[in-house]
Design a protein around this motif. Sequence first.
Motif, PDB file in Angstrom:
ATOM      1  N   PRO A  93      30.471   6.948  12.842  1.00  0.00           N
ATOM      2  CA  PRO A  93      31.474   6.937  13.912  1.00  0.00           C
ATOM      3  C   PRO A  93      32.177   5.598  14.093  1.00  0.00           C
ATOM      4  CG  PRO A  93      29.557   8.162  14.628  1.00  0.00           C
ATOM      5  CD  PRO A  93      29.193   7.526  13.315  1.00  0.00           C
ATOM      6  N   ASP A  94      31.530   4.502  13.672  1.00  0.00           N
ATOM      7  CA  ASP A  94      32.197   3.196  13.785  1.00  0.00           C
ATOM      8  C   ASP A  94      32.830   2.749  12.462  1.00  0.00           C
ATOM      9  OD1 ASP A  94      29.717   2.809  12.580  1.00  0.00           O
ATOM     10  OD2 ASP A  94      29.492   0.789  13.372  1.00  0.00           O
ATOM     11  N   GLY A  95      32.943   3.679  11.503  1.00  0.00           N
ATOM     12  CA  GLY A  95      33.768   3.427  10.336  1.00  0.00           C
ATOM     13  C   GLY A  95      33.097   2.929   9.081  1.00  0.00           C
ATOM     14  N   ARG A  96      31.765   2.898   9.018  1.00  0.00           N
ATOM     15  CA  ARG A  96      31.078   2.452   7.798  1.00  0.00           C
ATOM     16  C   ARG A  96      30.883   3.627   6.832  1.00  0.00           C
ATOM     17  NH1 ARG A  96      26.139   1.699   9.679  1.00  0.00           N
ATOM     18  NH2 ARG A  96      26.770   2.403  11.763  1.00  0.00           N
ATOM     19  N   PRO A  97      30.608   3.343   5.546  1.00  0.00           N
ATOM     20  CA  PRO A  97      30.358   4.440   4.600  1.00  0.00           C
ATOM     21  C   PRO A  97      29.159   5.270   5.037  1.00  0.00           C
ATOM     22  CG  PRO A  97      30.718   2.379   3.433  1.00  0.00           C
ATOM     23  CD  PRO A  97      30.589   2.026   4.876  1.00  0.00           C
ATOM     24  N   GLY A  98      29.295   6.582   4.925  1.00  0.00           N
ATOM     25  CA  GLY A  98      28.197   7.479   5.250  1.00  0.00           C
ATOM     26  C   GLY A  98      27.298   7.733   4.058  1.00  0.00           C
ATOM     27  N   TRP A  99      26.283   8.553   4.265  1.00  0.00           N
ATOM     28  CA  TRP A  99      25.309   8.796   3.208  1.00  0.00           C
ATOM     29  C   TRP A  99      25.925   9.533   2.026  1.00  0.00           C
ATOM     30  CZ3 TRP A  99      19.622   9.930   4.957  1.00  0.00           C
ATOM     31  CH2 TRP A  99      19.162   8.831   5.704  1.00  0.00           C
ATOM     32  N   GLN A 100      26.972  10.310   2.244  1.00  0.00           N
ATOM     33  CA  GLN A 100      27.652  10.937   1.114  1.00  0.00           C
ATOM     34  C   GLN A 100      28.049   9.868   0.089  1.00  0.00           C
ATOM     35  OE1 GLN A 100      31.785  12.171   1.608  1.00  0.00           O
ATOM     36  NE2 GLN A 100      31.315  14.126   0.614  1.00  0.00           N
ATOM     37  N   TRP A 101      28.720   8.814   0.546  1.00  0.00           N
ATOM     38  CA  TRP A 101      29.171   7.763  -0.356  1.00  0.00           C
ATOM     39  C   TRP A 101      27.998   6.944  -0.890  1.00  0.00           C
ATOM     40  CZ3 TRP A 101      33.419   7.052  -2.972  1.00  0.00           C
ATOM     41  CH2 TRP A 101      33.613   5.819  -3.618  1.00  0.00           C
ATOM     42  N   VAL A 307      20.011   9.826  15.158  1.00  0.00           N
ATOM     43  CA  VAL A 307      20.987   9.928  14.060  1.00  0.00           C
ATOM     44  C   VAL A 307      20.935   8.653  13.213  1.00  0.00           C
ATOM     45  CG1 VAL A 307      22.534  11.655  15.031  1.00  0.00           C
ATOM     46  CG2 VAL A 307      22.769   9.287  15.751  1.00  0.00           C
ATOM     47  N   PRO A 308      19.852   8.426  12.473  1.00  0.00           N
ATOM     48  CA  PRO A 308      19.725   7.178  11.711  1.00  0.00           C
ATOM     49  C   PRO A 308      20.782   7.029  10.628  1.00  0.00           C
ATOM     50  CG  PRO A 308      17.982   8.720  11.110  1.00  0.00           C
ATOM     51  CD  PRO A 308      18.658   9.279  12.323  1.00  0.00           C
ATOM     52  N   MET A 309      21.380   8.141  10.191  1.00  0.00           N
ATOM     53  CA  MET A 309      22.452   8.033   9.195  1.00  0.00           C
ATOM     54  C   MET A 309      23.723   7.441   9.787  1.00  0.00           C
ATOM     55  SD  MET A 309      22.459  11.022  10.861  1.00  0.00           S
ATOM     56  CE  MET A 309      21.138  11.853   9.976  1.00  0.00           C
ATOM     57  N   MET A 310      23.732   7.201  11.099  1.00  0.00           N
ATOM     58  CA  MET A 310      24.858   6.572  11.772  1.00  0.00           C
ATOM     59  C   MET A 310      24.499   5.224  12.386  1.00  0.00           C
ATOM     60  SD  MET A 310      26.374   9.891  13.784  1.00  0.00           S
ATOM     61  CE  MET A 310      26.644  11.461  12.952  1.00  0.00           C
ATOM     62  N   ASP A 311      23.229   4.881  12.421  1.00  0.00           N
ATOM     63  CA  ASP A 311      22.800   3.639  13.049  1.00  0.00           C
ATOM     64  C   ASP A 311      23.251   2.427  12.233  1.00  0.00           C
ATOM     65  OD1 ASP A 311      21.620   5.075  15.092  1.00  0.00           O
ATOM     66  OD2 ASP A 311      19.595   4.976  14.246  1.00  0.00           O
ATOM     67  N   ASP A 312      23.115   1.225  12.814  1.00  0.00           N
ATOM     68  CA  ASP A 312      23.643   0.032  12.139  1.00  0.00           C
ATOM     69  C   ASP A 312      22.875  -0.327  10.873  1.00  0.00           C
ATOM     70  OD1 ASP A 312      21.310  -1.172  13.106  1.00  0.00           O
ATOM     71  OD2 ASP A 312      22.356  -2.446  14.560  1.00  0.00           O
TER      72      ASP A 312
END
Length: 331
Positions: A93-101, A307-312
Amino acid sequence: MNNVARTRSRNAVSIAGIDSFHIGGQVVKLQDQPKLQMRVAGDGVTREVDLNGSYVTGQLYANHVKLANPQHEVPVMFWHGGAMTGVTWETTPDGRPGWQWLFLENGYDVIVTDAVERGRASWSPYPQIYKSGPVFRTKEESWGMYRFGPVSGYHDDPAKRQAFDGQRFPMSGVDALGAQLVPRWSIHDAESLAAYEALLRRVGPVHLVAHSQGGWFALNMVLRAPELIKSVVVIEPAGAPSLSKHDLAGIAHIPHLFVWGDYIEDVPAWKKYRDGADSFMTALRDEGGVSDLLDLPAEGIRGNSHVPMMDDNSAEIAGMVSEWVAKNSGH
């Protein structure tokens, strides 16, 4: 699992193709529906809209990214949680690459799904096809259930929100996450499992990575189609099925990893969900299966949300999961 320092690999990603498709579901034909007179586009003229006819229902959406030179034979498939879609894995949500990438960088072909009734899978008329209306998730409920902070800590003004001490979900992303939430239904487990199985039969076997409600589906799918799953990673599953001796004999060869974040004791519902998942994990271990636990606080990694896939530290956790998958690929 050991808490060791990791530097994220940044392999060049060369994509050979992207395959997007819908799978599963059935056709339902509606009759005796009212015909409407309405304008359907901007300032266009009013026209008749006939709701009678055939509808596809119970399908899911999949996006399969294929590398030019994958480093692993088996792809990774991602299943999202309740009130969410495949965007869970795409970009934080804050714009970093997600786990897909991140998993593409690690050499895996990647399949991201929108479950039945969610996102690009679409949903169906109710009560004509679906027998009830949808359930919606508020930002306030997300704040509590995703364990960003105490329920009393949510405020409409972002500057006044009080998160848990050490919270790793970026507070700048709370409102963006709220924009991702979609309607869902609580009555379509059978349809969802049928569509997921159809997808696995098309592209499997896979390494399955699933979150929350998706974790519950994954643990049930292991029982239903064990030959299509090489390994399964469940991130904070929202419950787990009970296992018989017959069940255990059929799935003990499939490596399982259970991942948990912080603040579990602060939300009673998550304590119950974890108890069920721990029972599943223990039963597999007792049967001699690979059933590993990545308890992030126990590893010295504090502050992770639901949601650790979104955490910092999402890239670090993705690296730990990717290492585990690679290690267990030979089973």
